[in-house]
Design an enzyme around this catalytic site. Structure first.
Site, PDB file in Angstrom:
ATOM      1  N   SER A  69      36.230  45.606  38.951  1.00 23.97           N
ATOM      2  CA  SER A  69      36.332  45.661  40.400  1.00 23.97           C
ATOM      3  C   SER A  69      35.509  46.822  40.968  1.00 23.97           C
ATOM      4  O   SER A  69      34.294  46.860  40.777  1.00 23.97           O
ATOM      5  CB  SER A  69      37.808  45.743  40.809  1.00 23.97           C
ATOM      6  OG  SER A  69      37.984  45.490  42.166  1.00 23.97           O
TER       7      SER A  69
ATOM      8  N   ASP B 188      38.529  34.464  43.630  1.00 27.07           N
ATOM      9  CA  ASP B 188      38.320  35.903  43.805  1.00 27.07           C
ATOM     10  C   ASP B 188      37.324  36.106  44.932  1.00 27.07           C
ATOM     11  O   ASP B 188      36.243  35.508  44.932  1.00 27.07           O
ATOM     12  CB  ASP B 188      37.785  36.494  42.495  1.00 27.07           C
ATOM     13  CG  ASP B 188      37.549  37.997  42.552  1.00 27.07           C
ATOM     14  OD1 ASP B 188      37.881  38.629  43.582  1.00 27.07           O
ATOM     15  OD2 ASP B 188      37.040  38.546  41.556  1.00 27.07           O
TER      16      ASP B 188
ATOM     17  N   HIS C  84      41.326  37.586  41.015  1.00 26.00           N
ATOM     18  CA  HIS C  84      41.064  39.010  40.942  1.00 26.00           C
ATOM     19  C   HIS C  84      42.260  39.759  40.348  1.00 26.00           C
ATOM     20  O   HIS C  84      43.401  39.540  40.750  1.00 26.00           O
ATOM     21  CB  HIS C  84      40.736  39.592  42.322  1.00 26.00           C
ATOM     22  CG  HIS C  84      40.073  40.924  42.249  1.00 26.00           C
ATOM     23  ND1 HIS C  84      38.719  41.060  42.057  1.00 26.00           N
ATOM     24  CD2 HIS C  84      40.579  42.180  42.296  1.00 26.00           C
ATOM     25  CE1 HIS C  84      38.420  42.346  42.002  1.00 26.00           C
ATOM     26  NE2 HIS C  84      39.524  43.046  42.143  1.00 26.00           N
TER      27      HIS C  84
END
Length: 398
Positions: free
Chosen positions: A188, A342, A372
């Protein structure tokens, strides 16, 4: 009457926090619902505290997250220690079993939207000690300054200083790391920082040791177009919504709410920087299947004043997708994970395409039932699959 009202309110609250519309493809949906419930409650609580003017939203969430931190405890497989690399706190994980050769080295950068998390967080401590043991590698998990206390470029600079320190010959020798087998990894926002520092190393004449691989796990890579298809589709994706992702991006640069508002409207890139949009133009960079039902529209020009005050969103150190092909061409062997559900899916897909166009060897794993945060949701089958793919790639390539 009172009991009826209380029961009604309870049912509404439970429904609100437990129910999320999940795609049919999601495996173990009730486990995901449970994993999503606590962050949702924490975010709502933090939003209420911020609304009252008591504390900043990210500070409140980070305070709650600190209760999930664990001490640097060694176990039967791995020695764990804390130190600093050029004043940046790091955790180091060293396998206990004896090795007749120098080990791989993996420099890991945690996610959390540049605002949350730490190397001490339970999920990252667990991941790092698992990786060190299974890969028989020395894992360095770095911290960095978090927003809103610190803004870009502090996070980038902390990670870069820490990585530079690790890449010194005497430091690698101290920890028994083979200088020819060092990689960087992150998820991320950590994937964003991993991509950014890997690009920066190419331009640093003082760094003699080169990275062998970079691993980017659903990375955030651009802040110019907040209406790429995955952001349009992901208003209610589990764990990371479009509005929360925009909040993370804006917090990375400033606490000024004007930037967040402009980004939500996709009206933050001024005309004089519109040429950069070609580097993140999803209509030419995404595979056809991800463009279906979407029509490309150039973001409306934004205020030059915002870009002058907060130039981070047009800086390649914050948005690695803005790098030119001459830089991309020299990047190391790359592994990228993207997830179908995501908001950051298209950032990863566009980077895969741009790296391939620049001649970089890229292994891309797209997780069709992924979302995610799935990579670190220990106990879910999808996390096990993703982690094993990650491990197998590292075993073969690092």
């Amino acid at each position: 009457m009172g009991r009826t009202i209380f029961l009604l309110i309870s049912v509404v609250l439970v429904a609100y926090y437990v129910y999320i519309p999940l795609p049919d493809a999601i495996e173990e949906p009730w486990k995901l619902v449970w994993q999503n419930t606590l962050p949702k409650i924490a975010t709502d609580l933090a939003s209420f505290v911020e609304l009252l003017g008591i504390n900043h939203l990210m500070d409140t969430i980070q305070l709650l997250i600190t209760f999930q931190e664990v001490p640097p405890t060694s176990d039967e497989n791995v020695t764990v220690m804390e130190t600093t690399f050029d004043s940046v706190p790091v955790r180091i994980y060293i396998p206990k079993r004896k090795s007749t050769t120098l080990r791989r080295g993996l420099f890991f950068i945690h996610g959390g939207g540049w605002c949350l998390g730490s190397a001490a967080s339970y999920i990252y401590d667990t991941l790092s000690r698992w990786t060190a043991h299974k890969l028989d590698a020395v894992v360095v998990s770095t911290d960095y300054g978090l927003a809103p206390k610190y803004h870009f470029p502090r996070q980038f600079e902390d990670v870069y200083r820490s990585l530079r320190w690790f890449l010194q010959e005497d430091i690698l020798e101290k920890y028994g790391v083979d200088p020819r087998r060092v990689g960087v990894s992150g998820d991320s926002a950590g994937g964003n920082l991993a991509a950014a520092v890997t690009q920066q190393l190419l331009q640093d004449p003082d760094i003699k040791i080169k990275l062998k691989v970079q691993v980017l796990i659903y990375p955030a890579l651009q802040a110019l177009d907040m209406n790429v298809p995955s952001l349009q589709e992901g208003a209610h994706f589990p764990l990371l919504t479009r509005s929360l992702m925009v909040r993370f991006w804006s917090e990375y640069f400033t606490t000024d709410k004007d930037l967040e508002k402009a980004m939500l409207l996709n009206q933050h890139v001024p005309m004089e920087f519109s040429h950069l949009l070609q580097l993140v133009n999803w209509s030419s960079l995404l595979p056809e299947r991800y463009k279906k039902g979407h029509f490309y529209k150039n973001p409306s020009p934004g205020s030059s004043e915002l870009a002058q005050k907060y130039p981070g969103f047009i800086d390649v150190k914050a948005c690695p997708l803005l790098a030119n092909d001459n830089i991309l061409h020299h990047l190391p062997l790359t592994y990228i994970i993207t997830c179908q559900y995501d908001v950051l899916r298209d950032d990863g897909l566009m980077y895969v395409k741009r790296l391939q166009n620049a001649g970089v060897h890229v292994t891309h794993h797209h997780i069709e039932d992924g979302f995610h945060g799935a990579f670190t949701l220990f106990g879910l089958k999808i996390a096990n699959r993703m982690q094993n793919q990650y491990l197998n790639w590292l075993i073969k390539n690092l």
